[in-house]
Design a protein around this motif. Sequence first.
Motif, PDB file in Angstrom:
ATOM      1  N   ARG A 131       0.731  -1.260  -0.112  1.00 30.69           N
ATOM      2  CA  ARG A 131       0.082  -0.114  -0.050  1.00 30.69           C
ATOM      3  C   ARG A 131       0.744   1.080  -0.026  1.00 30.69           C
ATOM      4  O   ARG A 131       0.478   2.482  -0.491  1.00 30.69           O
ATOM      5  N   HIS A 132       2.100   1.210   0.608  1.00 30.71           N
ATOM      6  CA  HIS A 132       2.811   2.318   0.456  1.00 30.71           C
ATOM      7  C   HIS A 132       4.036   2.425  -0.548  1.00 30.71           C
ATOM      8  O   HIS A 132       4.990   2.844  -0.565  1.00 30.71           O
ATOM      9  N   GLY A 133       3.847   1.635  -1.658  1.00 34.52           N
ATOM     10  CA  GLY A 133       4.686   1.704  -2.898  1.00 34.52           C
ATOM     11  C   GLY A 133       5.623   0.624  -3.013  1.00 34.52           C
ATOM     12  O   GLY A 133       6.345   0.796  -3.868  1.00 34.52           O
ATOM     13  N   TYR A 134       5.818  -0.334  -2.122  1.00 32.91           N
ATOM     14  CA  TYR A 134       6.776  -1.387  -2.153  1.00 32.91           C
ATOM     15  C   TYR A 134       6.457  -2.554  -3.093  1.00 32.91           C
ATOM     16  O   TYR A 134       5.144  -2.703  -3.026  1.00 32.91           O
ATOM     17  N   ALA A 135       7.274  -2.705  -3.969  1.00 29.52           N
ATOM     18  CA  ALA A 135       6.907  -4.024  -4.774  1.00 29.52           C
ATOM     19  C   ALA A 135       7.377  -5.449  -4.091  1.00 29.52           C
ATOM     20  O   ALA A 135       8.359  -5.467  -3.400  1.00 29.52           O
ATOM     21  N   ASN A 136       6.625  -6.316  -4.497  1.00 32.72           N
ATOM     22  CA  ASN A 136       6.834  -7.545  -3.748  1.00 32.72           C
ATOM     23  C   ASN A 136       7.789  -8.310  -5.095  1.00 32.72           C
ATOM     24  O   ASN A 136       7.378  -8.796  -6.000  1.00 32.72           O
ATOM     25  N   ALA A 137       8.998  -8.702  -4.714  1.00 33.33           N
ATOM     26  CA  ALA A 137       9.982  -9.494  -5.546  1.00 33.33           C
ATOM     27  C   ALA A 137      10.073 -10.920  -5.271  1.00 33.33           C
ATOM     28  O   ALA A 137      10.809 -11.573  -5.893  1.00 33.33           O
ATOM     29  N   GLY A 138       9.201 -11.435  -4.588  1.00 37.24           N
ATOM     30  CA  GLY A 138       9.048 -12.967  -4.419  1.00 37.24           C
ATOM     31  C   GLY A 138       9.569 -13.135  -2.964  1.00 37.24           C
ATOM     32  O   GLY A 138       9.773 -12.568  -1.976  1.00 37.24           O
ATOM     33  N   GLN A 139       9.137 -14.624  -2.799  1.00 34.08           N
ATOM     34  CA  GLN A 139       9.594 -15.069  -1.372  1.00 34.08           C
ATOM     35  C   GLN A 139      11.040 -15.421  -1.046  1.00 34.08           C
ATOM     36  O   GLN A 139      11.949 -16.097  -2.022  1.00 34.08           O
TER      37      GLN A 139
END
Length: 174
Positions: A131-139
Motif C-alpha cells: 500500500r505504501h509503494g513497495y513491490a514484492n519481488a517474491g519469497q
Amino acid sequence: MGIDIRKAAPLDAAPACNLLRRSIEQGCAPDHCGRPDILDTWLANKNPENVAAWFASPTNHAIVAERDGELLGLALLTQAGKLALCYVEPGALRIGVGRALLAAVEAQARAWNIGKLFLHSPASSTTFFERHGYANAGQEKSCFGLECSLMWKQLDADPLEADAKRKRFCNCSQ
C-alpha cells in the motif's frame, strides 16, 4: 494527540526491545504460528544490549514513534538501504504509526542519497508495504527461517516533485 517521531536514544533500548518482542510474538503470530523453531530464532537477538548497539551504530538510522510519552513503534534503516526493523506495538496497529515511521525512514534514505529501499516482510505485513509503494519481488527465507517477501521501493528524489509529475496538466486556455 499526534504521533511523534524522533531519533532513538540509548534509554529507548529496553522499552524498544520489549516492543519488538511483543510485536513479533503477538502481531506476527499468524506468521510464526507459535512454532518454537521460528519464534525462538526470530527473538534470539532481540535483547536490550543488541538493540542499544543497533541504535548506536553510526551506519544505522534508528527512530521511535511515541504518543503522549508511550512508545508505539520503531524503525531502523541501514546505510545500505535496508529497512532492518519496522515494528508497531500490537495495540497501536492501524492508527498511522507504521505510516509515520515509513515516511521518516524514506526521508532519511533520501537525505543519504539512497535510491532504493529493501526489506524482508512476513506475510502479515506485506500488504502494508505494498500500500505504501513497495513491490514484492517474491519469497525468500529469512535468517530466522521464516518465508518472507522481499520488498523494495524506488525512491523519488523529492516526493512533492514526483507527485507533480504524476498529475496531468491541461493546456487549454483559462
